[in-house]
Design an enzyme around this catalytic site. Structure first.
Site: not given
Length: 400
Positions: A150, A212
Site C-alpha cells: 500500500d 472509505g
C-alpha cells in the site's frame, strides 16, 4: 477460463478478504470474506458461480482456519478452479522505505515486512500469517507468492513532502516519516483517469480522493505521487470512519495529563472512537449520515466536518499541481456512492474551476463511473477502484 489465475489475499487483523481473479480480463471466479476472527461467531462468506454461501468457522477461528477452509472445502469442490491458480498476491499495508514496487516474496521480503510492523502493528503481523498459511495451503506455489504494498506508490514523494518537522535524527535512525497508504488504489484510479481523459499517464496531474472507512487523498503530478494525506500510519489526514485524522498533537498530552487517560486509551480513542463515529456519537456509517443530514444535528455535524477537511486538502494539493490540474477523482466506498459528500465538496471548489452537475452526480453511483461536473467545467470524475485487480496483475507479471 485462463490457465493463469491469481488468488488474492488481504489479511486484516480480524478478517481475511479473498478472491480468485483472471489478471488478463479482471474476471472474478471466487470472492469472499472471513471475519470475526478469535470470536465465537467467526464465519466465512463467499460467492462462486453466481451463488452466495456462508459457513461458521468455529469459535476462535482465525487466518489459519479460514485459509484451510478455502483450500479444503471451497476449492476442494472445484478442483478445476484450484488447478488454474498460478500465483498468490498478498496486500501488504506497510513496506516502509524498503519497497518501492511489488516483489516476489522471499526471506528478505519477509524480514522487510517484519521491520515495518511498528508502523502497522495490526496489519503487518496478519499479512505475515497469511503468507505463511498460503505457502502451507499451496505448497507447489511457495515461490509464487507476491507482496503488493500500500505504501509503494507513495515512495516517489519528495523529501519536503514526507519529512516531519521533527529532529532529523528520528528519520535517519528510526524511519519516522510520512509513508501514506491506499497506494494500490491511488495507482489504479490514476491510470484509469488517464484513459478517461485521453492523456498519457506521465503527463497526468490529478488529485485522487480514496474515501472509505479509511480515507486518503493524493496529489499526482506527471503520473507520480508527490504528496498524500496519511502519514507514518493511516491515522493522519482526513476525517475517517473511526479515525480522527489530523489533530493538534498537544491534545494527546491534555488527554493524558488533565483527563488521566492512558496511552492505550488515547490510542483507542483516536483510532476506534473518533472520526464520523466520534462526531455523531452513534455510528461511523456514512449512509446514516447522508440519510439524516437534513433532519439530525449529529449527522449534519459529522458531514460538515468531514467535507470541510476534504475540501481543504484538495485546495492545498492544487498548489502542488505545477500550474495544471487535469481533474479530481473520487473513489472508495464513500467516494463512489455518496452523492452528498461529493456535492458538498464540489460546491466548496468553485474557485478551482469546478462546476458541479446535480444529475450527473446522482447518476455516478453504485459501481457507475463518470463525470459529475458540467461540460464547461474542469472535470471531477467518479472511478470505482479495483485494488484486487492490481494485485492480481502484479502477481501474474512477477511470476510469469
Amino acid at each position: 477460463m485462463s490457465s493463469k489465475l491469481v488468488l488474492v489475499l488481504n489479511c486484516g487483523s480480524s478478517s481475511l478478504k479473498f478472491a480468485i481473479i483472471d489478471p488478463a480480463n479482471g474476471e472474478e471466479y471466487l470472492s469472499g470474506l472471513a471475519e470475526c476472527f478469535n470470536l465465537p461467531e467467526a464465519r466465512i462468506k463467499w460467492k462462486m458461480d453466481g451463488a452466495k454461501h456462508e459457513a461458521a468457522l468455529g469459535a476462535g477461528a482465525a487466518h489459519s482456519e479460514a485459509l484451510n477452509f478455502i483450500v479444503n472445502t471451497i476449492l476442494a469442490e472445484k478442483p478445476e478452479l484450484s488447478d488454474q491458480i498460478a500465483a498468490i498476491g498478498h496486500r501488504i499495508v506497510h513496506g516502509g522505505e524498503k519497497f518501492t514496487a511489488s516483489v516476489t516474496i522471499n526471506d528478505e521480503v519477509i524480514q522487510g515486512i517484519k521491520d515495518a510492523v511498528p508502523f502497522a502493528p495490526l496489519h503487518n503481523p496478519a499479512h505475515l500469517i497469511g503468507i505463511e498459511e498460503a505457502k502451507k495451503g499451496f505448497p507447489h506455489l511457495a515461490d509464487k507468492n507476491v507482496a503488493v504494498f500500500d505504501t509503494a506508490f507513495h515512495q516517489t514523494m519528495p523529501e519536503e513532502a514526507y519529512l516531519y518537522a521533527l529532529p532529523y535524527n528520528l528519520y535517519k535512525e528510526h524511519g519516522i516519516r510520512r509513508y501514506g497508504a491506499h497506494g494500490t488504489s491511488h495507482f489504479f484510479v490514476s491510470r484509469e483517469a488517464a484513459k478517461t481523459l485521453n492523456k498519457p499517464v506521465e503527463e497526468l496531474n490529478v488529485i485522487v480522493c480514496h474515501l472509505g472507512n479509511g480515507g486518503s487523498i493524493s496529489a499526482i503530478v506527471n503520473g507520480q505521487c508527490v504528496d498524500t494525506s496519511m502519514g507514518l500510519t493511516p491515522l493522519e489526514g482526513l476525517v475517517m470512519g473511526t479515525r480522527s485524522g489530523d489533530i493538534d498533537p498537544a491534545i494527546i498530552f491534555h488527554l493524558h495529563d488533565s483527563l488521566g487517560m492512558s496511552v492505550e486509551q488515547i490510542n483507542k480513542l483516536l483510532t476506534k472512537e473518533s472520526g464520523l463515529l466520534g462526531l455523531t456519537e452513534v455510528t461511523s456509517d456514512c449512509r446514516y449520515i447522508e440519510d439524516n443530514y437534513a433532519t439530525k444535528a449529529d449527522a449534519k455535524r459529522a458531514m460538515d466536518v468531514y467535507c470541510h477537511r476534504l475540501a481543504k486538502y484538495v485546495g492545498a494539493y492544487s498548489a502542488l499541481m505545477e500550474g495544471r490540474l487535469d481533474a479530481i477523482i473520487f473513489t472508495g466506498g464513500i467516494g463512489e456512492n455518496s452523492a452528498l459528500v461529493r456535492e458538498q465538496v464540489m460546491k466548496k471548489l468553485a474557485l478551482l474551476g469546478f462546476e458541479y452537475d446535480h444529475d450527473r452526480n446522482l447518476a455516478a453511483r453504485f459501481g457507475k463511473s463518470g463525470a459529475i461536473t458540467t461540460d464547461n467545467s474542469r472535470p471531477a470524475l467518479v472511478i470505482p477502484t479495483n485494488e484486487e485487480l492490481v494485485i492480481a496483475q502484479d502477481a501474474a507479471r512477477l511470476t510469469a
